[in-house]
Motif scaffolding. Structure first.
Motif, PDB file in Angstrom:
ATOM      1  N   UNK A  68     -30.908  74.867 -15.615  1.00  0.00           N
ATOM      2  CA  UNK A  68     -29.647  75.128 -16.309  1.00  0.00           C
ATOM      3  C   UNK A  68     -28.437  74.693 -15.492  1.00  0.00           C
ATOM      4  N   UNK A  69     -28.438  75.007 -14.196  1.00  0.00           N
ATOM      5  CA  UNK A  69     -27.262  74.774 -13.367  1.00  0.00           C
ATOM      6  C   UNK A  69     -27.451  73.499 -12.537  1.00  0.00           C
ATOM      7  N   UNK A  70     -26.602  72.490 -12.741  1.00  0.00           N
ATOM      8  CA  UNK A  70     -26.779  71.228 -12.021  1.00  0.00           C
ATOM      9  C   UNK A  70     -26.262  71.297 -10.589  1.00  0.00           C
ATOM     10  N   UNK A  71     -26.762  70.404  -9.763  1.00  0.00           N
ATOM     11  CA  UNK A  71     -26.118  70.072  -8.497  1.00  0.00           C
ATOM     12  C   UNK A  71     -25.055  69.027  -8.814  1.00  0.00           C
ATOM     13  N   UNK A  72     -23.826  69.219  -8.304  1.00  0.00           N
ATOM     14  CA  UNK A  72     -22.777  68.236  -8.552  1.00  0.00           C
ATOM     15  C   UNK A  72     -22.156  67.769  -7.239  1.00  0.00           C
ATOM     16  N   UNK A  73     -21.852  66.488  -7.197  1.00  0.00           N
ATOM     17  CA  UNK A  73     -21.048  65.894  -6.128  1.00  0.00           C
ATOM     18  C   UNK A  73     -19.700  65.604  -6.756  1.00  0.00           C
ATOM     19  N   UNK A  74     -18.642  66.167  -6.170  1.00  0.00           N
ATOM     20  CA  UNK A  74     -17.318  66.118  -6.790  1.00  0.00           C
ATOM     21  C   UNK A  74     -16.315  65.459  -5.849  1.00  0.00           C
ATOM     22  N   UNK A  75     -15.577  64.469  -6.372  1.00  0.00           N
ATOM     23  CA  UNK A  75     -14.419  63.916  -5.676  1.00  0.00           C
ATOM     24  C   UNK A  75     -13.165  64.449  -6.353  1.00  0.00           C
ATOM     25  N   UNK A  76     -12.231  64.994  -5.567  1.00  0.00           N
ATOM     26  CA  UNK A  76     -11.000  65.579  -6.091  1.00  0.00           C
ATOM     27  C   UNK A  76      -9.802  64.748  -5.653  1.00  0.00           C
ATOM     28  N   UNK A  77      -8.997  64.305  -6.600  1.00  0.00           N
ATOM     29  CA  UNK A  77      -7.817  63.493  -6.276  1.00  0.00           C
ATOM     30  C   UNK A  77      -6.867  64.281  -5.382  1.00  0.00           C
ATOM     31  N   UNK A  78      -6.468  63.724  -4.230  1.00  0.00           N
ATOM     32  CA  UNK A  78      -5.606  64.467  -3.299  1.00  0.00           C
ATOM     33  C   UNK A  78      -4.146  64.518  -3.733  1.00  0.00           C
ATOM     34  N   UNK A  79      -3.749  63.628  -4.645  1.00  0.00           N
ATOM     35  CA  UNK A  79      -2.369  63.571  -5.119  1.00  0.00           C
ATOM     36  C   UNK A  79      -2.354  62.738  -6.394  1.00  0.00           C
ATOM     37  N   UNK A  80      -1.190  62.623  -7.010  1.00  0.00           N
ATOM     38  CA  UNK A  80      -1.053  61.694  -8.130  1.00  0.00           C
ATOM     39  C   UNK A  80      -1.205  60.270  -7.607  1.00  0.00           C
ATOM     40  N   UNK A  81      -1.790  59.395  -8.424  1.00  0.00           N
ATOM     41  CA  UNK A  81      -1.986  58.012  -8.012  1.00  0.00           C
ATOM     42  C   UNK A  81      -2.909  57.291  -8.965  1.00  0.00           C
ATOM     43  N   UNK A  82      -3.591  56.277  -8.442  1.00  0.00           N
ATOM     44  CA  UNK A  82      -4.474  55.447  -9.258  1.00  0.00           C
ATOM     45  C   UNK A  82      -5.817  55.279  -8.569  1.00  0.00           C
TER      46      UNK A  82
END
Length: 259
Positions: free
Chosen positions: A120-134
């Motif tokens: 039911x519960x996945x393992x996730x690798x997450x990248x989080x944007x450090x600021x506004x940008x592209x």
């Protein structure tokens, strides 16, 4: 008169440009940025059941993969590979150094995960944007890294921008589908705007009908350019001083010509 006006406008433009900072592109690399002990680690985090996957010590128990894991530990719910999952580690050796595995499973410095036995519960690798940008480019590769056995994972790549989640790609990773590093499932994309806190997520669950998870190799890079912002001039020189000095020169030149 016209020439003086043109020079004055040009000088003020110089003053406006002083203090602007050029955008700097940064590449975030899942493997190069990896820490054996930190989660989250900069822009990266590894999650299970909504929480950061804990750091555990060097693996205990007899397992052929122990040789591939750092003595500083790895990320799991417990430090016995036979009993706990999910797992995430950076390989310390080529796959062929682990009994039963091959270099097609993984090479030194590859990120390797074992998906949860939980369906039911996945393992996730997450990248989080450090600021506004592209996000200028997003490169992702996933492959089967568990050649001693035959199992299957369902893997999903998605983005969450301004709280709206969009699936970017999805694969079934098994011994017969993307079955080694040379036949990896890949995604190449990018050139989309992000706000601070927006997410790119790679999710792993074992496929329907499987009782246990399995090992996958993972590579992921995010090339990111922060939004341009004005930079104050340091010290006592205020922004626009260069433009004002230039205007002063124009006035001095006018007086000299009149004399």
């Amino acid at each position: 008169m016209r020439m003086r006006s043109v020079l004055t406008v040009a000088c003020l433009a110089v003053g406006t440009m002083v203090g602007a900072s050029a955008a700097q592109a940064v590449t975030y690399d899942l493997s190069a940025d990896y820490s054996d002990t930190a989660n989250p680690n900069g822009t990266w985090s590894y999650k299970f059941n909504g929480a950061n996957l804990p750091h555990v010590g060097a693996p205990s128990g007899a397992n052929d993969l122990n040789v591939a894991i750092s003595p500083d530990g790895y990320f799991s719910t417990g430090n016995d590979l036979n009993s706990f999952s999910p797992d995430l580690f950076k390989a310390q050796v080529n796959g062929s150094a682990a009994t039963g595995y091959s270099d097609g499973d993984f090479l030194k410095d590859d990120i390797v995960i074992h998906s949860p036995n939980d369906a039911i519960h996945p393992l996730t690798i997450v990248w989080t944007a450090p600021s506004a940008g592209t996000v200028d480019s997003l490169l992702t590769s996933v492959w089967y890294a568990h050649s001693p056995i035959s199992r299957s994972n369902d893997v999903t790549l998605s983005s969450t921008l301004s709280a709206v989640t969009t699936q970017l790609d999805a694969w079934t990773i098994s011994k017969t589908s993307h079955g080694n590093k040379s036949d990896a499932a890949t995604f190449t994309g990018g050139s989309f705007a992000v706000n601070a806190g927006d997410l790119i997520t790679l999710s792993f669950l074992h496929s329907a009908g499987e009782s246990f998870g399995s090992l996958n190799g993972v590579a992921m890079t995010v090339a990111f350019t922060a939004a341009i912002a004005p930079t104050p001039i340091p010290g006592a020189l205020p922004r626009g001083a260069a433009g004002l000095a230039c205007v002063g020169w124009v006035r001095h030149r006018k007086r000299k010509q009149a004399a």
